[in-house]
Motif scaffolding. Structure first.
Motif, PDB file in Angstrom:
ATOM      1  N   ARG A 138       0.808  -1.219   0.000  1.00  0.00           N
ATOM      2  CA  ARG A 138       0.000   0.000   0.000  1.00  0.00           C
ATOM      3  C   ARG A 138       0.844   1.273   0.000  1.00  0.00           C
ATOM      4  NH1 ARG A 138       0.620  -2.015   5.051  1.00  0.00           N
ATOM      5  NH2 ARG A 138       0.915  -0.591   6.778  1.00  0.00           N
ATOM      6  N   LYS A 179       0.780   1.793  -4.677  1.00  0.00           N
ATOM      7  CA  LYS A 179      -0.434   2.526  -5.048  1.00  0.00           C
ATOM      8  C   LYS A 179      -0.281   3.301  -6.357  1.00  0.00           C
ATOM      9  CE  LYS A 179       0.255   6.974  -2.735  1.00  0.00           C
ATOM     10  NZ  LYS A 179      -0.443   8.026  -2.010  1.00  0.00           N
ATOM     11  N   SER A 187       1.557   6.561   1.911  1.00  0.00           N
ATOM     12  CA  SER A 187       0.795   5.317   1.856  1.00  0.00           C
ATOM     13  C   SER A 187      -0.654   5.598   1.465  1.00  0.00           C
ATOM     14  CB  SER A 187       0.840   4.632   3.220  1.00  0.00           C
ATOM     15  OG  SER A 187      -0.091   3.570   3.300  1.00  0.00           O
ATOM     16  N   SER A 188      -1.311   4.583   0.937  1.00  0.00           N
ATOM     17  CA  SER A 188      -2.726   4.720   0.606  1.00  0.00           C
ATOM     18  C   SER A 188      -3.602   4.633   1.849  1.00  0.00           C
ATOM     19  CB  SER A 188      -3.150   3.636  -0.389  1.00  0.00           C
ATOM     20  OG  SER A 188      -2.924   2.340   0.146  1.00  0.00           O
ATOM     21  N   HIS A 189      -3.025   4.170   2.980  1.00  0.00           N
ATOM     22  CA  HIS A 189      -3.781   4.112   4.235  1.00  0.00           C
ATOM     23  C   HIS A 189      -3.509   5.377   5.030  1.00  0.00           C
ATOM     24  CE1 HIS A 189      -5.904   2.389   7.616  1.00  0.00           C
ATOM     25  NE2 HIS A 189      -4.873   2.665   8.389  1.00  0.00           N
TER      26      HIS A 189
END
Length: 729
Positions: A504, A509, A614-616
């Motif tokens: 992620r 991503k 990060s995508s989170h």
């Protein structure tokens, strides 16, 4: 003569019978045990005839349980008990003496300011407790309800003497000047998880275990002069709610791991305390650390790696509301010895149980070819407990394929498993430890720099066995061979996962104009056959940063960073390099490498598979807090109060950025040196800028005679940003 012969035969019969009964008589070792309350001891039971039972004559003082040749004694309360172990022929007695734990204090020494107080927690109290200060003019002390209160009177040193009926302890006290707390913003604290995602194989460990709940937290503290802080500070970690309000403060009641861990690895940590592999290779494991809770727990300083750490945190992917959350968050706090907060940070402690072996190995009536191919010849086990079902199917299949081989039989004996197979072993109450036979470097003792699960000679390593075995099988959803290159879902069938999104970070991503992923797991690791290649050591031979990020591979970042054997390709350009021979000779692992100012690469760039940005969202909390935007920690002011002026002394040989560089850049060697990249390396061969020269947040630059420049986030700085052409006179 016949009479003498008959007597001889009779004597021979009785001697053989006596020898047989002597060899096969029940034995229990040791025959006496001394334990401290809260600890356990293993009694080895051998040569049993028939069923074995173990009982305590006073279970309120010490209880006992028996399984597979081991009686585990649990000390509960001080006193003496007798453990009786029986089989159908013999009874053995073991005397167990349980002692109260010795008086203990925390902390073991105290620093307190004049006029201030400090608290010392006292545990394992027996009888009356008293405390006396050697110098009441320097420090006074009083005891009440399990704690000592120390008050600083004047600058100096004193010793406290703490006594109960059995123990005497001395506690050094240092009284310092009553100085004001440190000013906010004088320190930067960075914390990270070492792998970006830790895995645990479900909630049930009674059938077999691949990976236990085991997470690792690292942190480094920097003062704003740019130096790492390694002494006179205390770092702690604690559970905090994430951006959605989810919080995870315990693990013990969320998995049966603590019920099975003793049978699996011979260690018996207390509830909510994890395993610690450090030191285990030499038989001296470090103390386990506790699940993050609402009570701050200490981190320890590791001088070898220059970081603070909490190794083996046993966190699970279930929050306190019972909901799945693969990204629980923790707060790390740095304090000076007086208790003043120097800095805080919040980071993710990721964990997933999304190892979806059940996609093919769960009992099913499906006619899906991939699932049918995984069906044991004897049929599915059809266990109603779905957590156990797929694991029992795997053991049945493993037995069918290997039970007749001499190597497998010898391995069963060496592991003290049933010779009728792994499924029979698990069904008898002894869970199977996969890495007991299949070596795994995932179980890495970083203190001794070696694996603690070396496997059995002749049996392939765990990484090799799984990846080679599954490279030729099909994805049940797509029917594609799992060895297919560029198919991230092939890896996500076993690694977490379509929901977890282990990959992620910035690379994972990245998408093209159509929204398709530009990179998959195979982009760095190669296909499944490469990962399982016998020439490669799992967890050791990993792709390096410079495998893809180098001057010889512009615009080719999605090509594999390894060769056909799964070994990393290492170019001559080491601008974005991991450290050679780290953490041991022949290795160069990102998660152990350091860079600018002694900071770990992961401190600034984020953990493996979760690189910034990060995508989170919660992965990015820390970088936003220290520099005002997502992405790698790259702003000089994140760690420096005064921005240093340097041509090539920054991260990766970088120069100072911002207004300070406007005049200083004229002194730079535009063509670079043998160790320092040229300007074109980041700004492009046409000086038109590249992604490496892009700024991450909107900035206004005072360009002197060229006026004020307002650049938006993402702007790629080049010579043309100020000049009408490159390098004009």
């Amino acid at each position: 003569m016949s009479v003498h012969l008959s007597v001889f035969r009779l004597l021979l019969f009785f001697s053989v019978l006596f020898a047989f009964t002597t060899v096969s008589a029940l034995t229990v070792s040791p025959t006496s045990v001394q334990l401290v309350v809260g600890n356990t001891a293993n009694l080895t039971v051998s040569s049993a005839s028939g069923a074995v039972t173990a009982a305590s004559n006073n279970a309120t003082l010490a209880s006992v349980s028996y399984a597979n040749g081991i009686a585990i004694v649990n000390a509960i309360k001080a006193g003496s008990v007798v453990i009786t172990v029986k089989d159908k022929k013999t009874s053995k007695r073991v005397v167990v003496t349980v002692k109260a734990p010795p008086l203990a204090v925390s902390p073991a020494s105290v620093t307190v300011a004049v006029g201030s107080t400090a608290r010392i927690t006292v545990s394992n109290v027996v009888g009356t407790v008293s405390v006396v200060s050697s110098k009441t003019a320097v420090a006074t002390a009083s005891y009440a309800s399990g704690s000592v209160t120390v008050r600083g009177v004047k600058i100096g040193a004193a010793t406290l003497t703490l006594r109960n009926s059995k123990t005497t302890l001395t506690i050094p006290v240092s009284v310092t000047a009553n100085t004001p707390p440190p000013a906010a913003g004088n320190y930067t604290l960075l914390a990270w998880n070492d792998l970006g995602m830790h895995c645990m194989d479900g909630l049930d460990f009674s059938v077999f275990a691949i990976l236990p709940p085991y997470n690792t937290l690292h942190a480094q503290l920097k003062d704003k002069a740019g130096a790492l802080v390694s002494s006179n500070v205390k770092l702690t970690y604690e559970a905090v709610a994430d951006s959605t309000g989810s919080i995870n403060t315990s693990s013990y009641q969320k998995t049966n791991f603590w019920d099975e861990v003793g049978l699996l690895v011979g260690l018996n940590p207390a509830k909510d305390i994890g395993l610690n592999l450090d030191g285990l290779a030499t038989g001296n494991p470090a103390p386990g650390n506790e699940t993050p809770s609402l009570v701050p727990a200490p981190m320890t300083y590791n001088a070898g790696y220059r970081w603070y750490e909490a190794e083996g945190l046993p966190i699970t992917p279930f929050d306190d509301a019972g909901k799945k959350n693969f990204y629980p968050t923790v707060k790390v706090v740095a304090k000076d010895m007086l208790g003043n907060v120097l800095a805080t940070t919040t980071t993710v402690l990721p964990v997933s149980d999304e190892m979806t072996c059940k996609g093919c190995h769960a009992s099913t009536t499906s006619i899906n070819p991939a699932q049918i191919a995984a069906k044991p010849a004897a049929g599915w086990v059809n266990d109603t407990n779905l957590e156990k079902d797929w694991k029992r199917n795997i053991l049945r299949l493993h037995d069918e394929q290997e039970l007749s081989t001499p190597l497998f039989q010898s391995a069963l004996i060496k592991m003290n498993y049933k010779t009728t197979g792994l499924l029979a072993t698990a069904d008898s109450g002894q869970p199977v430890l996969c890495v007991g036979c299949h070596a795994s470097n995932a179980y890495f003792d970083k203190q001794n720099k070696k694996t603690v699960m070396g496997g059995i000679t002749g049996i392939p390593a765990f990484t090799q066995a799984l990846h080679i075995k599954h490279a030729t099988v099909k994805d049940p959803a797509t029917q594609l061979i799992l060895d297919s290159i560029g198919d991230r879902s092939a890896c996500y069938l076993c690694h977490p996962g379509k929901t977890t999104q282990c990959l992620r970070g910035a690379m994972g991503k990245a998408i093209d104009s159509k929204g398709d992923s530009l990179m998959s797991c195979q982009s760095c690791h190669g296909n499944m056959a490469a990962v399982g290649n016998a020439a490669r050591q799992g967890w050791y031979n990993e792709p390096t940063c410079e495998s893809c990020h180098n001057s010889a591979a512009p615009n080719k970042r999605a090509l594999s960073g390894v060769n056909a054997s799964g070994i990393a390709t290492v170019p001559t350009d080491h601008t974005f390099a991991t450290n050679a021979n780290t953490p041991a000779a022949g290795l160069n692992l990102y998660r152990f490498s350091t860079g600018h100012g002694g900071l770990q690469c992961e401190a600034c760039h984020g953990a493996t598979h979760a690189e910034y940005p990060s995508s989170h969202v919660d992965d990015n909390t820390q970088s936003v807090a220290v520099q005002g935007h997502t992405g790698p920690v790259a702003e000089c002011t994140a760690c420096h109060k005064t921005v240093p002026t340097t041509v090539d002394g920054g991260p990766h040989g970088m120069h100072t950025t911002g207004d300070a560089w406007v005049k200083s850049h004229e002194k730079a060697n535009k063509k670079g040196t043998t160790t320092t990249p040229s300007c074109a390396y980041c700004h492009g061969t046409t000086s038109a800028g590249t992604p490496l020269s892009a700024i991450k947040i909107a900035k206004t630059i005072n360009a002197g005679e060229f006026g004020s420049k307002n650049w938006p986030a993402g702007y790629q700085v080049s010579c043309f940003s100020c000049h009408n052409g490159p390098n004009p006179d």
